[in-house]
Design an enzyme around this catalytic site. Structure first.
Site, PDB file in Angstrom:
ATOM      1  N   ASN A  76     -49.942  90.778 -32.401  1.00 48.79           N
ATOM      2  CA  ASN A  76     -49.625  90.119 -31.134  1.00 48.79           C
ATOM      3  C   ASN A  76     -50.044  88.652 -31.180  1.00 48.79           C
ATOM      4  OD1 ASN A  76     -49.376  89.358 -28.384  1.00 48.79           O
ATOM      5  ND2 ASN A  76     -49.793  91.459 -27.729  1.00 48.79           N
ATOM      6  N   HIS A 179     -41.079  99.503 -26.749  1.00 49.32           N
ATOM      7  CA  HIS A 179     -42.241  99.104 -27.550  1.00 49.32           C
ATOM      8  C   HIS A 179     -43.533  99.570 -26.893  1.00 49.32           C
ATOM      9  CE1 HIS A 179     -42.423  95.938 -24.488  1.00 49.32           C
ATOM     10  NE2 HIS A 179     -43.665  95.672 -24.890  1.00 49.32           N
ATOM     11  N   HIS A 311     -55.506 114.006 -27.489  1.00 41.84           N
ATOM     12  CA  HIS A 311     -54.675 114.252 -26.312  1.00 41.84           C
ATOM     13  C   HIS A 311     -54.047 112.939 -25.859  1.00 41.84           C
ATOM     14  CE1 HIS A 311     -58.645 113.184 -24.689  1.00 41.84           C
ATOM     15  NE2 HIS A 311     -58.031 112.763 -23.584  1.00 41.84           N
ATOM     16  N   HIS A 313     -52.425 110.841 -22.310  1.00 39.55           N
ATOM     17  CA  HIS A 313     -52.311 110.765 -20.850  1.00 39.55           C
ATOM     18  C   HIS A 313     -51.017 110.036 -20.489  1.00 39.55           C
ATOM     19  CE1 HIS A 313     -56.456 112.045 -19.915  1.00 39.55           C
ATOM     20  NE2 HIS A 313     -56.836 111.326 -20.968  1.00 39.55           N
ATOM     21  N   PHE A 327     -49.137 103.978  -4.534  1.00 32.38           N
ATOM     22  CA  PHE A 327     -50.040 102.841  -4.688  1.00 32.38           C
ATOM     23  C   PHE A 327     -51.485 103.332  -4.585  1.00 32.38           C
ATOM     24  CE2 PHE A 327     -46.102 100.958  -3.191  1.00 32.38           C
ATOM     25  CZ  PHE A 327     -45.994  99.801  -3.959  1.00 32.38           C
TER      26      PHE A 327
END
Length: 370
Positions: A76, A179, A311, A313, A327
């Site tokens: 990056n 991406h 795992h 999420h 929200f």
């Protein structure tokens, strides 16, 4: 009148973070006049000359992408952490003990990477073939192994690799091109660190890994399972915060991508595709989410390996439709997280959907018949 989990307020405990979530299922009936997101239409081309992630285009840093044909990883150009920076000057002063107690600071080093999932600008996981997602899983694994080797052999400050994806503008994604990112830090970030801590405490108290017991309990009860295969299952966690939040859990104790068999890599690619197709089919939109992998740290110690259980999420924000999102505000910021839909209701809705046929493919089939 007896207590009804589908209608009465209650709190559920999250043993991964030692926190509670308020569940208010009756609130799902309330009308909504608030903000609505734009429907997730994808009319983008296969290739966009203005996209800095497409093959052959030039990034903002001036570097040109190769004409890649599968996955592509690059460092990056605007990283959150850097390898080369000075250490902070920390002075010890007995005359300002209060400041030293409350204003703690440490330097953070590392590196950040961008992982292009596909050369095609308009694809995402649910529209990719399983073999293409398999390439992404292999890329994640190769990056883990490469950084682990660099830390060991070149003494680079790499301790934990956090792989994640933000999909959709609702989750702050500024580029449609499929991406994800990988941030490698010199310490374990707060969220996985909290999990490791509670995993260790649970095993000390109960003689088993927390996620081993959790997987077995969900397999026994079945009501929160969305889908499963030989190696993984997807559940809406009992303690889920986001409306259609899910966890992808390995059925056996695998610390990290590094320990996967070929079959487990195939099964992970398969279940990611299955889950994300269900997500898109739920509201017939390109379903936004933030997703991340939790696994062992790089060059983990014996104790760190014992605490780890691979795992994933998935945290999607959509609540009622393709345009209405949840929200985290007000009580949820100042008190504790709250949800309207119960985990069981969310799981029922997801498991009722196809995990094989994407709604756009079905639409194309129907249009071809007319």
């Amino acid at each position: 009148m007896s207590f009804d989990l589908t209608d009465h307020s209650h709190a559920r405990y999250n043993p991964l973070t030692d926190s509670w979530i308020l569940v208010s299922p009756h609130r799902a009936k309330r009308p909504w006049l608030g903000q609505q997101e734009k429907p997730g239409r994808n009319d983008a081309p296969d290739h966009d000359d203005k996209c800095y992630l497409c093959p052959g285009t030039t990034r903002a840093t001036g570097e040109q992408n190769p004409d890649y044909e599968s996955t592509y990883v690059f460092t990056n150009g605007y990283p959150a952490v850097k390898l080369e920076q000075p250490d902070p000057e920390l002075t010890v002063s007995n005359c300002d003990a209060l400041k030293e107690r409350l204003f703690k600071l440490k330097g953070v080093k590392g590196n950040c990477y961008v992982i292009c999932f596909s050369p095609k600008h308009n694809l995402s996981f649910p529209q990719m073939a399983q073999s293409e997602i398999m390439n992404v899983v292999k890329t994640w694994t190769n990056l883990f192994q490469t950084l682990e080797k660099e830390a060991l052999e070149e003494n680079k400050p790499y301790k934990y690799l956090q792989i994640f994806e933000n999909k959709g503008t609702a989750m702050g994604c500024s580029n449609l091109h499929p991406h994800g990112q990988a941030w490698c830090l010199d310490s374990i970030p707060s969220e996985p660190a909290k999990e490791f801590d509670h995993f260790e405490k649970y095993e000390h108290q109960h003689g088993a890994h927390l996620l081993e017991d959790y997987v077995n309990l969900e397999l026994r009860e079945k009501e929160r399972i969305v889908c499963e295969n030989d190696s993984f299952l997807v559940v809406v966690p009992y303690w889920a915060v986001w409306p259609f939040e899910t966890m992808v859990l390995s059925k056996r104790r695998i610390p990290s991508l590094n320990q996967f068999t070929d079959k487990e890599r195939e099964d992970l690619a398969s279940i990611i595709r299955n889950l994300t197709i269900r997500y898109d089919n739920l509201f017939e939109t390109s379903f936004p989410y933030s997703m991340g992998l939790h696994q062992a740290s790089l060059n983990a110690t014996e104790g760190e390996l014992k605490a780890a259980w691979f795992h994933m999420h998935f945290y999607p924000p959509l609540l009622r439709s393709a345009t209405v999102r949840k929200f985290l505000v007000g009580f949820e910021l100042l008190g504790q997280p709250q949800r309207d839909l119960t985990a069981e209701q969310a799981a029922d809705r997801l498991k009722a959907l196809s995990g094989e046929v994407h709604y756009l493919a079905k639409l194309e089939q129907e249009e071809s018949k007319t």
